[in-house]
Structure formats: C-alpha cells, structure tokens
Design a protein around this motif. Sequence first.
Motif, PDB file in Angstrom:
ATOM      1  N   SER A 198       0.820  -1.213   0.000  1.00  0.00           N
ATOM      2  CA  SER A 198       0.000   0.000   0.000  1.00  0.00           C
ATOM      3  C   SER A 198       0.849   1.255   0.000  1.00  0.00           C
ATOM      4  N   SER A 199       2.083   1.108   0.437  1.00  0.00           N
ATOM      5  CA  SER A 199       3.005   2.243   0.463  1.00  0.00           C
ATOM      6  C   SER A 199       4.390   1.766   0.058  1.00  0.00           C
ATOM      7  N   GLY A 200       5.123   2.611  -0.616  1.00  0.00           N
ATOM      8  CA  GLY A 200       6.474   2.264  -1.026  1.00  0.00           C
ATOM      9  C   GLY A 200       7.520   2.659  -0.015  1.00  0.00           C
ATOM     10  N   VAL A 201       7.095   3.023   1.184  1.00  0.00           N
ATOM     11  CA  VAL A 201       8.013   3.478   2.227  1.00  0.00           C
ATOM     12  C   VAL A 201       7.973   2.518   3.396  1.00  0.00           C
ATOM     13  N   ARG A 224      12.565   4.225   1.773  1.00  0.00           N
ATOM     14  CA  ARG A 224      11.804   3.796   0.603  1.00  0.00           C
ATOM     15  C   ARG A 224      12.143   2.357   0.243  1.00  0.00           C
ATOM     16  N   GLY A 225      11.109   1.593  -0.104  1.00  0.00           N
ATOM     17  CA  GLY A 225      11.307   0.196  -0.432  1.00  0.00           C
ATOM     18  C   GLY A 225      12.266   0.003  -1.592  1.00  0.00           C
ATOM     19  N   TYR A 226      12.209   0.896  -2.585  1.00  0.00           N
ATOM     20  CA  TYR A 226      13.096   0.796  -3.741  1.00  0.00           C
ATOM     21  C   TYR A 226      14.549   0.923  -3.305  1.00  0.00           C
ATOM     22  N   GLN A 253       5.152  -0.249  -7.591  1.00  0.00           N
ATOM     23  CA  GLN A 253       4.082  -0.627  -8.515  1.00  0.00           C
ATOM     24  C   GLN A 253       4.378  -0.123  -9.932  1.00  0.00           C
ATOM     25  N   GLU A 254       5.516  -0.582 -10.473  1.00  0.00           N
ATOM     26  CA  GLU A 254       5.956  -0.118 -11.782  1.00  0.00           C
ATOM     27  C   GLU A 254       6.562  -1.282 -12.574  1.00  0.00           C
ATOM     28  N   ILE A 277      -2.275  -4.166  -9.205  1.00  0.00           N
ATOM     29  CA  ILE A 277      -1.818  -2.784  -9.250  1.00  0.00           C
ATOM     30  C   ILE A 277      -2.998  -1.874  -8.913  1.00  0.00           C
ATOM     31  N   SER A 278      -2.763  -0.925  -8.028  1.00  0.00           N
ATOM     32  CA  SER A 278      -3.820   0.010  -7.637  1.00  0.00           C
ATOM     33  C   SER A 278      -3.819   1.224  -8.552  1.00  0.00           C
ATOM     34  N   GLU A 279      -4.886   1.976  -8.507  1.00  0.00           N
ATOM     35  CA  GLU A 279      -5.000   3.186  -9.324  1.00  0.00           C
ATOM     36  C   GLU A 279      -3.943   4.196  -8.900  1.00  0.00           C
TER      37      GLU A 279
END
Length: 330
Positions: free
Chosen positions: A10-13, A22-24, A148-149, A163-165
């Motif tokens: 739900s969040s990339g952090v 950040r998860g990335y 989500q990319e 993938i969410s909006e």
Amino acid sequence: MDIAYIPSPSSGVIHLGPLPLRGYAFCIILGVFVAVWYGNKRWIARGGKAGTVADISVWAVPFGLVGGRLYHVITDYQLYFSDGKNWVDAFKIWEGGLGIWGAIAFGAVGAWIGCRRRGIPLPAYADAIAPAIVLAQAIGRWGNWFNQELYGKATDLPWAVKISEGVNREAGTYHPTFLYESLWCVGVALLVVWADRRFKLGHGRAFALYVAAYCAGRAWIEYMRVDEAHHVLGLRLNVWTAIIVFVLAVVYMVVSARIRPGREEIVEPDRETLAKGATAKDATAKDATAKDAAVKDGEDAKGSEDAKAGTRNADGDDSVDADAAPAKNV
C-alpha cells in the motif's frame, strides 16, 4: 469471481522507527550488501584476499548508480524534460529509475579504477563477482514491486500482481515482470556458478556468460512490459540493447577462449611480498655493485703495487750493473 494474485504494498516506504526508508532504495542497498558478501567469498576462493571486493565496491557502486541513472534519464528523457515535467525529478533516484545497462557499464569503469589501484586484473575480478552482481539484480527488482511499476500485460493468472490506481497506471492484475526477472536472475547466478566450476572459466568468460544469459531473459521479459518506452523498428529500445549486448558477450567468450584459454593462476599479487622482493632485489643489486667496486679497487691497487715493484726492480738492476762494472775492470 475473485482470483488469486500477488498484492502490492500500500506504500512504497518502510518505516524503521522514526526513519523512513523507501522500499526501492532498501532493495538496492540490500542487493549491494549481498553482492559484496557473496563476491568476497568467491574472490577468496579464487585466491584473492578478504576485503578486496569491499574496497573495490567503494569505486564500483557509486559509478554504477550514476551510470544507471544516466541511462534511465537519457532513454526516458520525456519523463523529466517534456512540457509539464520538472527536470529536478531526474535527480530523485529514490523514486525509481535505474538502467541496468548504464549501471554495469559505469560500474565496470569504477571497478577498473579500483582494480588498477590494487594491481588486480579486471577480468579475473569480474569473473568472481558475476554471480554476486546478478543476485543483487534479483533483489533490486523487488524495488519495482514497492513502486508498482514495470509490470506486464493484463492477466488473470494466479501469480498476477495487483496494481492500484495511480499516476500513469490503471487498477488491475498484470504479469509481474519484476518477479519474472528476479527469478531469471537467480537462475543465471546458478548457471554461472555451475559453469565456472565445471569449465574453470577465466579471463572474463564467467562474466560474459552472465551478461549473455541475462540478456537472453531480459529480451523476452522486456517484450512483455507495457510501460512507456521508445521503439526502434517495432521493438522496445531495451530489447535491441539486450540483443546487441548478447551478441557481443557471446563473441567475447568465443574469442577469449581461443586467445587465452584456461584460468588465471594468480588473481591478486601479495603487495607486501612484492615489496619485500623488490627490496631484497635492490639490496642484492647494491651488494653486487659494491662487490664489483671492491674488486675493481683491489685490482687497481694490485696493479699499482705491481707497477711500483716493477719500478723498484728496474732501479735495483741498474744499481747492480753500475757497481759491477768497476769491479770487473779491476
């Protein structure tokens, strides 16, 4: 009817207490640590020293990050320099966007600098860390899951990623190309390790095998993706890059095997031993020079004494003859 799928965060952090991460970025950092750890083990097994991989990574990692970002920004310039875009976003590496082609190319330059400073052949170093690099890629690809990319076409397969909006994306279930590439990278690492043990690959051929195998997988995975990309003759730019790099890697393996068969016997010279050896050699040469000088001085001294002796003999003969002459006349 609901179908099975892989949920997206739900969040990339990720929050480590009060510190947001950040998860990335977390996946990239974790991948680097794994690469250094495993690369160090392989380097020691090849006859290198502990800590060398970490020392060289100080050069390779920053170069790789810069190169990866440059490749992404150049090939996807419209994301940062077109109308309505902010060019400052090109520096926000934590939001995603690293091109593996630029990362490997620039990372190799950094590794070359580090190897040169330690007197290490770059091909031998590349062979040792090749499986470690591709494992780092396998871990780093999960950063795309957090953001989500870079997903593929829509699908209802049970392993589809949901993938969410969001900005430039529609909600739905898609092929998890990040997962496909991650698994492929693990397979490439296993392939390189096996081939290296089986055929004793050297002089950069293990690294070339990694590059060729990765490109083979990247080509079909890239073809599945639906994110915006430049196309050349109907194919995505990265597909063409994968094809060209694959051919170059195969050619290198063939030519290298003919020109320099086998594997390097010494991958990291002992600098202390070399220094001592040089000192001993210099000392030996110095002693030899001193000995030669002493011998020469001795020869000169002997020659001088011989000359004096000859002079004395000459004087003595003359005096004897002079005294003997009057006695004979008497």
